[in-house]
Design a protein around this motif. Structure first.
Motif, mmCIF file in Angstrom:
data_model
loop_
_atom_site.group_PDB
_atom_site.id
_atom_site.type_symbol
_atom_site.label_atom_id
_atom_site.label_comp_id
_atom_site.label_asym_id
_atom_site.label_seq_id
_atom_site.Cartn_x
_atom_site.Cartn_y
_atom_site.Cartn_z
ATOM 1 N N ASN A 207 0.799 -1.227 0.000
ATOM 2 C CA ASN A 207 0.000 0.000 0.000
ATOM 3 C C ASN A 207 0.833 1.279 0.000
ATOM 4 O OD1 ASN A 207 -2.425 -1.431 2.347
ATOM 5 N ND2 ASN A 207 -2.178 -1.784 0.156
ATOM 6 N N LEU A 208 1.929 1.298 0.746
ATOM 7 C CA LEU A 208 2.728 2.513 0.928
ATOM 8 C C LEU A 208 4.093 2.428 0.262
ATOM 9 C CD1 LEU A 208 1.862 2.903 4.723
ATOM 10 C CD2 LEU A 208 0.901 4.261 2.852
ATOM 11 N N ASN A 209 4.248 1.476 -0.628
ATOM 12 C CA ASN A 209 5.536 1.212 -1.272
ATOM 13 C C ASN A 209 5.597 1.890 -2.635
ATOM 14 O OD1 ASN A 209 7.878 0.197 -2.389
ATOM 15 N ND2 ASN A 209 7.361 -1.956 -2.035
ATOM 16 N N LEU A 210 6.427 2.918 -2.756
ATOM 17 C CA LEU A 210 6.544 3.665 -4.012
ATOM 18 C C LEU A 210 7.047 2.810 -5.167
ATOM 19 C CD1 LEU A 210 8.006 7.023 -2.688
ATOM 20 C CD2 LEU A 210 5.847 6.776 -3.924
ATOM 21 N N ASP A 211 7.737 1.739 -4.855
ATOM 22 C CA ASP A 211 8.305 0.891 -5.903
ATOM 23 C C ASP A 211 7.359 -0.216 -6.365
ATOM 24 O OD1 ASP A 211 10.766 2.260 -5.895
ATOM 25 O OD2 ASP A 211 11.444 1.113 -4.150
ATOM 26 N N TYR A 212 6.182 -0.305 -5.734
ATOM 27 C CA TYR A 212 5.254 -1.385 -6.085
ATOM 28 C C TYR A 212 4.170 -0.855 -7.028
ATOM 29 C CZ TYR A 212 1.822 -5.117 -5.689
ATOM 30 O OH TYR A 212 0.940 -6.125 -5.974
ATOM 31 N N ASP A 213 3.995 -1.510 -8.159
ATOM 32 C CA ASP A 213 2.947 -1.121 -9.114
ATOM 33 C C ASP A 213 2.474 -2.365 -9.876
ATOM 34 O OD1 ASP A 213 1.218 -0.045 -10.919
ATOM 35 O OD2 ASP A 213 2.640 1.331 -11.846
ATOM 36 N N PRO A 214 1.311 -2.912 -9.500
ATOM 37 C CA PRO A 214 0.831 -4.153 -10.117
ATOM 38 C C PRO A 214 0.014 -3.954 -11.386
ATOM 39 C CG PRO A 214 -0.671 -3.511 -8.402
ATOM 40 C CD PRO A 214 0.400 -2.440 -8.442
ATOM 41 N N ARG A 215 -0.098 -2.720 -11.872
ATOM 42 C CA ARG A 215 -1.071 -2.447 -12.926
ATOM 43 C C ARG A 215 -0.751 -3.154 -14.242
ATOM 44 N NH1 ARG A 215 -6.360 -0.696 -12.438
ATOM 45 N NH2 ARG A 215 -7.081 -0.272 -14.533
ATOM 46 N N SER A 216 0.500 -3.549 -14.440
ATOM 47 C CA SER A 216 0.831 -4.257 -15.676
ATOM 48 C C SER A 216 0.050 -5.555 -15.818
ATOM 49 C CB SER A 216 2.328 -4.552 -15.733
ATOM 50 O OG SER A 216 2.724 -5.360 -14.635
ATOM 51 N N ILE A 217 -0.444 -6.091 -14.700
ATOM 52 C CA ILE A 217 -1.276 -7.299 -14.731
ATOM 53 C C ILE A 217 -2.506 -7.086 -15.612
ATOM 54 C CG2 ILE A 217 -2.832 -8.736 -13.322
ATOM 55 C CD1 ILE A 217 -0.808 -8.445 -11.031
ATOM 56 N N VAL A 218 -3.088 -5.889 -15.511
ATOM 57 C CA VAL A 218 -4.330 -5.589 -16.240
ATOM 58 C C VAL A 218 -4.054 -5.409 -17.729
ATOM 59 C CG1 VAL A 218 -6.294 -4.003 -16.412
ATOM 60 C CG2 VAL A 218 -5.323 -4.557 -14.165
ATOM 61 N N GLY A 219 -2.969 -4.727 -18.045
ATOM 62 C CA GLY A 219 -2.608 -4.556 -19.447
ATOM 63 C C GLY A 219 -3.261 -3.381 -20.134
ATOM 64 N N ASP A 220 -3.899 -2.491 -19.367
ATOM 65 C CA ASP A 220 -4.512 -1.298 -19.941
ATOM 66 C C ASP A 220 -3.526 -0.134 -19.861
ATOM 67 O OD1 ASP A 220 -4.574 -1.029 -17.143
ATOM 68 O OD2 ASP A 220 -6.234 0.387 -17.253
ATOM 69 N N ASP A 221 -3.967 1.029 -20.276
ATOM 70 C CA ASP A 221 -3.227 2.262 -20.050
ATOM 71 C C ASP A 221 -3.889 2.952 -18.866
ATOM 72 O OD1 ASP A 221 -2.072 4.731 -19.940
ATOM 73 O OD2 ASP A 221 -2.610 5.351 -21.974
ATOM 74 N N PRO A 222 -3.295 2.860 -17.655
ATOM 75 C CA PRO A 222 -3.972 3.378 -16.467
ATOM 76 C C PRO A 222 -4.216 4.878 -16.499
ATOM 77 C CG PRO A 222 -1.699 2.780 -15.977
ATOM 78 C CD PRO A 222 -1.978 2.278 -17.346
ATOM 79 N N ASN A 223 -3.513 5.602 -17.373
ATOM 80 C CA ASN A 223 -3.687 7.052 -17.461
ATOM 81 C C ASN A 223 -4.730 7.464 -18.494
ATOM 82 O OD1 ASN A 223 -1.638 7.656 -15.515
ATOM 83 N ND2 ASN A 223 -0.116 7.122 -17.063
ATOM 84 N N ASN A 224 -5.290 6.484 -19.202
ATOM 85 C CA ASN A 224 -6.319 6.773 -20.205
ATOM 86 C C ASN A 224 -7.693 6.514 -19.593
ATOM 87 O OD1 ASN A 224 -8.021 7.040 -22.375
ATOM 88 N ND2 ASN A 224 -7.115 5.361 -23.573
ATOM 89 N N ASP A 225 -8.298 7.579 -19.085
ATOM 90 C CA ASP A 225 -9.580 7.441 -18.397
ATOM 91 C C ASP A 225 -10.750 7.199 -19.336
ATOM 92 O OD1 ASP A 225 -8.593 7.746 -15.753
ATOM 93 O OD2 ASP A 225 -8.465 9.913 -16.051
ATOM 94 N N LYS A 226 -10.516 7.316 -20.631
ATOM 95 C CA LYS A 226 -11.587 7.062 -21.599
ATOM 96 C C LYS A 226 -11.627 5.601 -22.034
ATOM 97 C CE LYS A 226 -11.573 11.791 -23.408
ATOM 98 N NZ LYS A 226 -12.746 12.154 -22.602
#
Length: 537
Positions: A247-266
């Motif tokens: 939760n508080l780890n700046l080096d942890y980012d699991p979003r690649s699991i999803v395979g989307d563009d997390p910054n594309n809100d559309k």
């Protein structure tokens, strides 16, 4: 995501507060009981079924559980799960052309082709990570005038993150030490599940053993050693491990699991059809409160008797992302949900606007959203808890209920100690203490939280829309708010944190807009008078 457990300090470390077993706490199904006849401040659901609904016809209403996952095969849920009959299971095709392949019971917006996200960072962590890159070479001396406000916010958020991470690591070390010392004492006692008497008879040889002895004697007056160890030691250890490592780890980012563009809100079409995900505890518990099968004579009784539960997974073990929340709302709306339960919230928001637009979309499609107020014992009129009402139009707010948590006794303890509150932001309160409901593995468990209070209200909304299908979402909200059991006395709660927190006494009416606890009996009586009536302005 709202946590359904509270933490307090033992031996100088923060651990999960003792959760009494049902036998030591409340009656099973207490949230549906009646204050007058059962001496328990439930919402009078059983009275409504007996006196108002017997023999009446209803229509099936879809209630979406936008949460961390729902076990669709649970013995008390399988009959009432929503089934997308336009899809052919397992053929790998989008038969109904809605953009989601094989979405039989719902959709998972935090899943990918091979697995699903379990642990996530907090929104605070993600914001600091984003702005750390943006302000990598920025100082107070060289910051551009146009960036000063953002730079100051970044510095404050970074300081908060550093403090939270330090506390998590300290508490993790502390609870690990406590567990080691406790395990040694239990080994000396020589019993796997020692009793209070066993600890009384134990002769400590060190100061720490003496302190453990005193604590366990006190704790085992409320329940078994096994419950204490599972609910406090193991849960506390897991909680602080999650905080420090994920939760508080700046080096942890699991979003690649999803395979989307997390910054594309559309972006709308991503995820998978696994509505349970890796941890369906929270969402399964929520689903059972709403609509656990009332006909099968096993398990528990949900509030609503003719609804279908749609599982929409959008919240991990960490903070949900605004993009996923917005898409989960839109998916539920577009696939027929008339009520959406959202038992989650967070202190920061990456893109509040995208969630607001989804809220407006739900309102425009006559869908009622029910949201948990949060479990930090704070006034959300003045402290942020997202999503919130603060910059939305009246039409949207008219289709959105925010719910605080209450206990079973009509006295000064009625406000659950953990529940957020707000005279302008919280609409109603509902039972949220020791609520016994479904959990994975076709099992059952008692949990606390506004996460449990929200589905009580979502179940009531589904019940009203089922028996009075012509009512609009705004009318259903108005009915629920107007028909509360008013609380005309003061309640007590701690202001601040820790042992020095000030205890305050305030009128219950100061805690929420309605000034009361939802009541199914009153709501259904009022709903019967609403034929053709428009919502009062």
């Amino acid at each position: 995501m709202n946590k359904s457990r509270i933490f307090r300090t033992l031996l100088g470390i923060a651990i999960v507060s003792a959760v009494p077993t049902l036998a030591h706490a409340q009656k099973a199904n207490w949230q549906n009981l009646d204050l007058k006849s059962d001496s328990t401040f439930g919402i009078s659901t059983e009275k409504a079924y007996k006196e108002l609904l017997k023999g009446k016809k209803s229509v099936k209403v879809i209630v979406a559980v936008n949460d961390g996952g729902v076990e669709a095969t649970h013995e008390d849920l399988k009959r009432i799960m929503w089934v997308n009959t336009k899809e052919k299971p397992g053929n790998g095709k989008d038969d109904d052309k809605n953009g989601y392949i094989d979405d039989i019971n719902g959709w998972n917006f935090i899943g990918g082709p091979k697995e699903s996200v379990n642990f996530e960072t907090l929104e605070l962590t993600r914001l600091v990570r984003r702005d750390q890159a943006r302000f990598a070479n920025t100082t107070d001396a060289n910051v551009a005038e146009k960036d000063k406000k953002d730079f100051e916010a970044f510095k404050a958020e970074r300081a908060e993150l550093e403090q939270k991470l330090a506390e998590a690591k300290e508490n993790l070390a502390g609870i690990t030490g406590f567990k080691t010392a406790l395990d040694a004492v239990v080994q000396k006692i020589g019993k796997e599940n020692p009793t209070a008497e066993d600890f009384k008879n134990f002769k400590p040889s060190t100061a720490i053993e003496g302190r453990i002895q005193g604590i366990l004697i006190q704790q085992l007056e409320k329940g078994s050693f096994k419950d204490f160890y599972e609910d406090q030691i193991k849960e506390g250890l897991d909680y602080y491990t999650r905080q420090a490592e994920y939760n508080l780890n700046l080096d942890y980012d699991p979003r690649s699991i999803v395979g989307d563009d997390p910054n594309n809100d559309k972006e709308r079409f991503y995820g998978n059809n696994d509505v349970a995900g890796p941890d369906a505890m929270h969402g399964t518990h929520v689903a059972g409160i709403i609509a656990a099968d009332r006909t099968n004579k096993i398990g528990i009784l949900g509030v609503a008797d003719n609804v279908a539960i749609m599982g929409v997974r959008c919240t991990p073990n960490g903070d949900e992302r605004d993009k996923d929340v917005a898409n989960a709302i839109r998916y539920a709306v577009d696939n027929g949900a008339k009520v959406i339960n959202m038992s989650f919230g967070k202190a920061y928001s990456w893109n509040k606007a995208v969630v607001n637009e989804a809220m407006k979309y739900a309102a425009s499609k006559d869908v009622l959203i029910v949201q948990a107020a949060g479990n930090e014992n704070k006034n959300i009129d003045v402290e942020n808890n997202f999503p919130n009402h603060k910059d939305l139009d009246e039409k949207t707010i008219a289709s959105w209920i925010t719910v605080g948590a209450s206990g079973p006794k009509d006295d000064e303890t009625l406000k659950a100690s953990f529940s957020n509150y707000g005279k302008n932001q919280v609409d109603v309160f509902a039972p949220g203490v020791q609520i016994y409901s479904t959990v994975p593995g076709s099992k059952y468990k008692s949990l606390d939280g506004t996460s449990m209070a929200s589905p009580v209200v979502a179940g009531l909304a589904g019940l009203i829309r089922s028996y009075y299908p012509k009512l609009t979402a705004a009318q259903v909200k108005e009915i629920i708010v107007k028909s509360v059991t008013k609380v005309n006395h003061n309640v007590e709660y701690a202001k601040g944190e820790g042992p020095d927190a000030e205890k305050v006494s305030v009128p219950f009416s100061d805690l929420c807009i309605s000034g009361g606890i939802v009541n199914a009996y009153n709501a259904l009586k009022l709903a019967a008078t609403y034929s053709g009536k428009s919502v009062a302005k």
